[in-house]
Structure formats: C-alpha cells, structure tokens
Design a protein around this motif. Structure first.
Motif, PDB file in Angstrom:
ATOM      1  N   ARG A 189      -6.405  -0.079   6.133  1.00 58.02           N
ATOM      2  CA  ARG A 189      -5.275  -0.049   7.057  1.00 58.02           C
ATOM      3  C   ARG A 189      -5.658   0.405   8.457  1.00 58.02           C
ATOM      4  NH1 ARG A 189      -5.104   4.485   3.952  1.00 58.02           N
ATOM      5  NH2 ARG A 189      -4.508   6.484   4.898  1.00 58.02           N
ATOM      6  N   CYS A 209       0.072  -0.616   4.854  1.00 57.96           N
ATOM      7  CA  CYS A 209       0.165  -1.956   5.415  1.00 57.96           C
ATOM      8  C   CYS A 209       0.569  -2.965   4.339  1.00 57.96           C
ATOM      9  CB  CYS A 209      -1.171  -2.374   6.017  1.00 57.96           C
ATOM     10  SG  CYS A 209      -1.644  -1.421   7.484  1.00 57.96           S
ATOM     11  N   VAL A 264      -9.313  -8.493   7.356  1.00 55.03           N
ATOM     12  CA  VAL A 264      -9.801  -7.120   7.233  1.00 55.03           C
ATOM     13  C   VAL A 264     -11.323  -7.196   7.143  1.00 55.03           C
ATOM     14  CG1 VAL A 264      -9.809  -5.037   5.822  1.00 55.03           C
ATOM     15  CG2 VAL A 264      -7.698  -6.358   6.084  1.00 55.03           C
ATOM     16  N   GLU A 274       0.838  -1.202   0.000  1.00 56.26           N
ATOM     17  CA  GLU A 274       0.000   0.000   0.000  1.00 56.26           C
ATOM     18  C   GLU A 274       0.869   1.247   0.000  1.00 56.26           C
ATOM     19  OE1 GLU A 274      -3.903   1.542   2.487  1.00 56.26           O
ATOM     20  OE2 GLU A 274      -2.440   0.252   3.487  1.00 56.26           O
ATOM     21  N   TYR A 276      -0.668  -6.632   2.934  1.00 50.37           N
ATOM     22  CA  TYR A 276      -1.855  -7.486   2.925  1.00 50.37           C
ATOM     23  C   TYR A 276      -1.561  -8.779   2.168  1.00 50.37           C
ATOM     24  CZ  TYR A 276      -4.054  -2.906   3.784  1.00 50.37           C
ATOM     25  OH  TYR A 276      -4.377  -1.671   4.275  1.00 50.37           O
ATOM     26  N   TRP A 334      -1.439 -12.897  10.747  1.00 49.84           N
ATOM     27  CA  TRP A 334      -2.366 -12.294   9.802  1.00 49.84           C
ATOM     28  C   TRP A 334      -3.760 -12.249  10.422  1.00 49.84           C
ATOM     29  CZ3 TRP A 334      -0.434 -10.249   5.366  1.00 49.84           C
ATOM     30  CH2 TRP A 334       0.839 -10.672   4.966  1.00 49.84           C
ATOM     31  N   VAL A 379      -4.462  -8.644   6.838  1.00 48.31           N
ATOM     32  CA  VAL A 379      -3.427  -7.641   7.015  1.00 48.31           C
ATOM     33  C   VAL A 379      -2.395  -8.180   7.996  1.00 48.31           C
ATOM     34  CG1 VAL A 379      -4.676  -6.457   8.883  1.00 48.31           C
ATOM     35  CG2 VAL A 379      -2.968  -5.206   7.531  1.00 48.31           C
ATOM     36  N   ALA A 436      -2.546  -4.019  13.281  1.00 48.55           N
ATOM     37  CA  ALA A 436      -1.857  -4.025  12.000  1.00 48.55           C
ATOM     38  C   ALA A 436      -0.478  -3.376  12.099  1.00 48.55           C
ATOM     39  CB  ALA A 436      -2.696  -3.312  10.941  1.00 48.55           C
TER      40      ALA A 436
END
Length: 380
Positions: free
Chosen positions: A239, A192, A228, A186, A194, A225, A211, A245
C-alpha cells in the motif's frame, strides 16, 4: 459494526461476502417486529434456531467434534459451496492464529455428510476467501505479510501459495470473470483496493497486481489502476509502493456483480461502488443515509450483522428494509460468518464463532464455532 456477511440468491451458487448492504448499511439488523418474505419467526428449536414455518435447521459441525471423520476447526470464517456431481461441497476458512487454514465437508444429494477433510494447513488467521469460476477456493491470511492460497475443494491437489497476488493483511476477495481479474481488500487503517490480473485466466501463478489510484484530471470519482512494483516485498508494504494509491479507512468486504464491485470501509462506515466499465469510484452510503441508488438489484440479499442481534435477514428488491429469516439464541458475543447457498439454492450454510477469536492468547476452546445448515422454500 459495519461489517457483515451476505449471500445473494440466483442461479447456481449464491455468492457470500463480508460487506454491507446498500439500503440498510447501518440498520443493525431487522427492525423490531419486522417480518421477512417468509413470515414471522417461530420459537427457537433445541439448537436455539428460530425460523419461519416451513424451514428447519441443523448443526453440521462443531469445533473439536468429528464430522465426516474430521475434527472440525476452530473459528470458522468465510465459506462457499461448489458442485460435486449430484452433491456439493461446503468450504470453510479457519481464522485461528498459527493453526488456521481451511476444511471442506462433502455432501450427498440427500444432504447427508459423505466426507470431510482439510484442504489447507500450515496457514494462519484465514479470514478472506472466495470461490473461483474454475472451482477452486482462494484463502487469504489476515496478517501483515499474509498470503493467498489456492486450494482444491475436492481434496485432490495440495494448496499452493499465490505470492504474485500480494503479501498483506487480506480481508476479502471477489472474482470478476468479465474482466478476468480478482479484487482484494486490505484490513489496515490506510488499506488499499487491489486487483490481480493473471497472465492466463484460470491460472493464478503469474500475473500483475495493481492498486486503485486517483486518476489525473478534474473529473470527480475517476480512478485508474497502477502496477504494484513488488507485490511480495517483505520490507515495503504494497500500500506504500504507489504514491497515487487510494487509501481507505480499513477496507472490509467486497463483492462483484453486474459490472460493479461494492466494498465497505469499517473505519468510517461507508459503502463504495466501483463501476468497472467507467472506472469510477463513488460513495453510495455514508453518514447514516443512502447517497446513491444501489448499484444492482433483482435478487434477494441475505445479511448477517457482526454485532447486535444474532440473525440473518432478507432484503427483497421491493422492500424498504430487512426482515428476519433466522435468529439464534444463547450465543452472546458471537458473529455469523461464511453464508453460502448449495448449488441448487435449497440449503443455506453458515457458521458462528465468538468475537474473542481475534485474541491470539485465547485457547481453541474459547475460539470455537458451529456450522449450520438451513433448509426450506427459499425464493429463486
């Protein structure tokens, strides 16, 4: 700037990414007088391309000019090659506001252009991209609510948005066929990392976006992980939906190979390695020095810096630094994008585009670009 384009040689199609090379992450290209594995560069040709003996270069396409019956797009960015019978196809994103998308050039076995066509229209600022193991092209928009489109490099099926993969400022993608996930970075100051877990590998319509988060417990570097909740939300950025995160200083390129996802953060000039099996995240380069061994070796790596000398350099597994393969002259304030080898590894494709392409107010002429092909005795 710590944001580069790389291609890695190996069987079938070499991988291309925007990222940074472990051993030379802040080297700024080849050192003065450095010599690569192919020998010294000869004087530039009529297109301004300087190459070692035995190599040759040519212009494949220019913005606004016709190639294979198609008017080539502006601001060519991420690219990849896919096989096409005895020939191949080169796919290229277009990082243009409102008129972005992606195009493809189809080559015959002898390297001549057979055809060219659009594979994605109606998108904007398409920078992120990667080829999938099932030979589609993922193209991501670099906007706040940017989408991922799955495109057909062969031009048969229409491109389709994959909203389950998240709506955010997409910077880069990488497929992990071992775990059947797609990693996404991102382009935000607190961006973040992903990963998308499709319900069925090879179908990206449904699945879960996760995320990267700090794992509970005292073990340093351990991560986990988390899902989201609303990947396509128009109101709460992805994010900001999971408190645990991990936030990076503007994630850049990423690349998966040999069980390791490598990524760069352009805000602080670091290179990170995520060990997918151990679920561990470590900084391997930062503060101008190497902090850990490179996560994987064994192949030549081709690197192109965003700024400074406009050249493509080669780092071999036994070399301490990069040596130039190619240098371009007469293109100030430009960047190299979209490195990709043909499936047989004998041809290297890449594009250049002015760095002014980031300014939406500029005309398409100001954000043009050129796509090249280099042939020669590339090492296996």
């Amino acid at each position: 700037m710590l944001r580069r384009t790389y291609a890695r040689t190996g069987p079938c199609t070499a991988r291309a990414l925007n990222g940074s090379l472990w051993r030379v992450a802040a080297a700024g290209g080849s050192a003065p007088g450095a010599e690569g594995p192919y020998g010294p560069l000869l004087p530039p040709d009529h297109d301004g391309i300087a190459l070692p003996a035995g190599f040759s270069g040519r212009v494949i396409a220019r913005t606004g000019h016709t190639v294979g019956g198609l008017r080539w797009h502006a601001a060519p960015d991420a690219g990849a090659c896919v096989p096409d019978g005895e020939g191949w196809i080169y796919v290229s994103n277009s990082a243009v506001p409102l008129l972005g998308g992606a195009s493809a050039i189809k080559f015959r076995p002898d390297g001549s252009v057979r055809d060219a066509y659009r594979i994605l229209s109606g998108a904007t600022l398409n920078r992120a991209g990667c080829a999938t193991p099932w030979r589609t092209w993922l193209s991501g928009e670099s906007t706040v609510l940017g989408r991922i489109f799955e495109c057909d490099p062969y031009g048969v099926r229409a491109a389709m948005p994959r909203l389950a993969m998240g709506r955010f400022k997409h910077q880069a993608l990488a497929c992990d066929a071992d775990r059947r996930v797609v990693y996404l970075t991102e382009d935000e100051d607190d961006g973040c990392l992903y990963r998308f877990r499709p319900m069925d590998w090879g179908e990206l319509i449904e699945g879960e976006l996760e995320v990267l988060c700090h794992a509970p417990g005292p073990a340093p570097g351990r991560v986990a992980w988390r899902p989201v909740p609303s990947p396509a939300s128009l109101f709460t950025p992805a994010r900001h939906q999971v408190p645990e995160a991990v936030h990076f200083a503007r994630t850049g390129g990423c690349h998966y190979a040999d069980g390791v996802l490598a990524l760069t953060t352009t805000g602080d000039g670091k290179v990170w390695a995520y060990d997918a099996a151990a679920e561990r995240l470590d900084v391997i380069y930062g503060g101008g020095r190497l902090l850990a061994d490179p996560p994987h070796r064994g192949h030549d790596l081709y690197t192109a810096e965003d700024g400074g000398a406009l050249e493509i350099s080669v780092v071999t597994p036994d070399a301490a630094g990069p040596g130039p393969l190619l240098r371009l002259t007469g293109q100030d304030r430009s960047k190299i994008t979209g490195l990709a080898f043909s499936p047989d590894g004998r041809r290297l494709y890449f594009s250049t585009r002015p760095t002014l392409a980031r300014r939406p107010s500029r005309s398409l002429t100001a954000i043009g670009g050129t796509t090249y092909e280099i042939t020669g005795p590339f090492r296996p």
